[in-house]
Design an enzyme around this catalytic site. Structure first.
Site: not given
Length: 547
Positions: A159, A278, A321, A435-436
């Site tokens: 990801g 994470d 997340m 956010i990612r």
């Protein structure tokens, strides 16, 4: 892991062949060294691949995939990383070009001492053993690659995460400016890009501004790991340094690639840069992108707070997340101070009954008129009805989760409007992909630079089969097996979680019996990996940085 008495393995040589270290048989990662020379030579001669035989037909190749363990006085244990000379003896060494680099002329000590190690546990008692250490990262006086010889490649998998492009940029610029490496390839589209996609040449000019952008300029994907095809591609292209950026699944794939490269006897260094938004990779203090994610999550929490306090009985729900670990939710909650309840995978909760979530929500609505709830994506999975649960996985092997934020929001609405006959206004915010996709913040950009340089120095010094990261504030080389053997999780019997409960005033949702069970489970875990004297790694690092 099998006991040492049942396995016969050759012992690795350490990076500095002039050092002799005492052997041990009582360390859990030690394996005995009895193996005959004929077995090694027969293994080498049994190779049937023309490429393998053509590359080094007379080489004796070790089939040892177990960790390298070095012991010393006072309970000192070094969990070392593999080196090219472990399976390719008598490799020539060269002077490190950094000693002629004007940028480093002001540095008092150019190179890291070959015996420097980093302790995994820094809080000890007077009579405690010295414990586990990892080899310190940094430039070495001698390198195992000439600059013109190096043909490096970079691949990003899994990801998205803030800082990916910064790592790519700093690997390219570090190789180019520090070691004068000119041949650097970008592998497009993750692991499958080695055999199914094009490559792109990378130069400092190409990557100059990429750190200002989110995502990855190389593209990414999940899955697609075909070890034989990947190593064939590496061998056919003449690549001899592989930099792999990804999470625990990606690092497992890198470990398999390293094993195949070693089996074939190739002079190829494989270095991993751990990436997980994470922050669930163990051993290291934190993973890059985490600080950026916590900072960006504040915007969503602030929006939920504004919406909730602007109406009567306002409820703001923010999903962040955290598939298995609730670090982002915990730290975003502590940083915000506007959150009234934080729900994470490590801390079970229940909805109805005394001490349940519904009771707490109603209490906050009566006292304050509003409430803000932050929930990690993996929290409350056991509460989802069987009809909603999926037994499916993505291409990386991660379990596909239902949207727990939507599920919780709907259940809260149904409870208060239908059962309690209360008028509520609930706003649900899911900022996950926002956010990612952001670029790394200033803190993460500096951190990404250090990670990239550590990986470069390690590969040039001949280390391979390792990942990089800070351990108690000092960057180190860590065996792949240590960062993939388990996941880092929030310890809910730790003082950090207690600080969150004190900040939000939420119930722990645990009775005394459950707390006792959690404490017992924590004691059974490896204290050196999970805790630093009762503190989470990030907290201990933040405290040391503050000093």
């Amino acid at each position: 892991m099998a006991s040492s008495a049942s396995i016969s393995r050759p012992r690795f040589r350490c990076f500095d062949p002039t050092n002799s270290y005492p052997a041990t048989t009582d360390h859990p990662r030690y394996f005995s060294s009895a193996v005959s020379a004929t077995s090694s030579s027969s293994y080498s001669s049994s190779s049937s691949s023309p490429r393998e035989n053509g590359f080094r037909s007379t080489m004796a190749i070790s089939n040892n995939s177990e960790p390298k363990i070095v012991t010393g006085e006072g309970g000192y244990v070094l969990e070392d990383v593999p080196h090219l000379v472990d399976y390719i003896p008598d490799l020539p060494t060269y002077h490190n070009p950094l000693q002629d680099n004007p940028s480093y002329s002001v540095v008092k000590q150019y190179f890291v001492n070959a015996d420097d190690t980093v302790a995994q546990k820094i809080v000890v008692h007077k009579d405690s053993p010295r414990g586990t250490h990892f080899r310190r990262s940094g430039p070495r006086q001698k390198v195992y690659f000439e600059s013109d010889e190096v043909h490096a490649c970079i691949v990003t998998c899994g990801g998205l995460c803030p800082g990916l492009n910064t790592v790519i940029r700093e690997i390219v610029c570090g190789l180019y400016h520090m070691y004068h490496v000119k041949r650097i390839l970008g592998i497009e589209g993750g692991y499958r890009g080695f055999y199914a996609r094009n490559t792109v040449p990378l130069t400092p000019k190409v990557v100059n501004d990429v750190h200002k952008r989110g995502g990855t300029i190389l593209g990414t994907s999940r899955g697609g790991h075909d070890t034989s095809k990947i190593v064939d591609s590496i061998q056919d292209r003449g690549i001899n340094q592989v930099y792999v950026i990804g999470g625990d699944g990606t690092q497992k794939g890198a470990a398999v690639i390293f094993e195949e490269i070693r089996r074939r006897g190739l002079k190829v260094a494989v270095a991993g840069i751990p990436k997980t938004i994470d922050n669930d990779i163990p051993v290291i203090d934190k993973s890059f992108g985490f600080d950026s994610a916590v900072e960006e999550a504040q915007r969503a929490i602030n929006a939920a707070h504004v919406e909730a306090e602007s109406v009567e009985n306002g409820i703001g729900v923010v999903k962040l997340m955290g598939r298995y670990s609730g670090f982002i939710a915990m730290y975003a909650t502590l940083a915000s101070r506007d959150v009234d309840c934080c729900l994470i995978p490590e801390s079970p909760f229940y909805l109805e009954g005394p001490g349940g979530l519904y009771e707490y929500i109603e209490k906050r609505l009566k006292e304050d008129g509003h409430i803000v709830i932050v929930i990690a994506e993996g929290a409350g999975e056991v509460l989802l009805s069987e009809s909603l649960l999926k037994d499916e996985q993505d291409a990386s092997g991660n379990k596909l989760l239902q949207d727990v934020g939507l599920w919780l929001s709907q259940n809260i609405k149904d409870h208060f409007t239908k059962q309690r006959k209360m008028n509520i206004t609930l706003k649900y915010i899911d900022p996950t992909y926002m956010i990612r996709a952001i670029p790394g913040n200033a803190s993460d950009n500096v951190y990404c630079t250090l990670l990239a340089h550590s990986a470069i120095h390690g590969a040039m010094a001949g280390y391979t089969g390792f990942t990089v990261g800070p351990v108690n504030g000092r960057h180190a080389y860590i065996p792949f097996c240590r960062v993939t053997e388990r996941q880092n999780k929030v310890v809910i019997t730790d003082r950090m979680w207690a600080r969150l409960l004190s900040s939000t005033n939420q119930p722990s949702f645990l009775d005394l019996k459950e707390v006792a069970n959690k404490v017992a489970e924590t004691k059974k875990e490896d204290a050196e990996d999970q805790l630093i004297d009762g503190e989470n790694h990030i907290e201990a690092t933040a405290a040391s940085n503050a000093k």
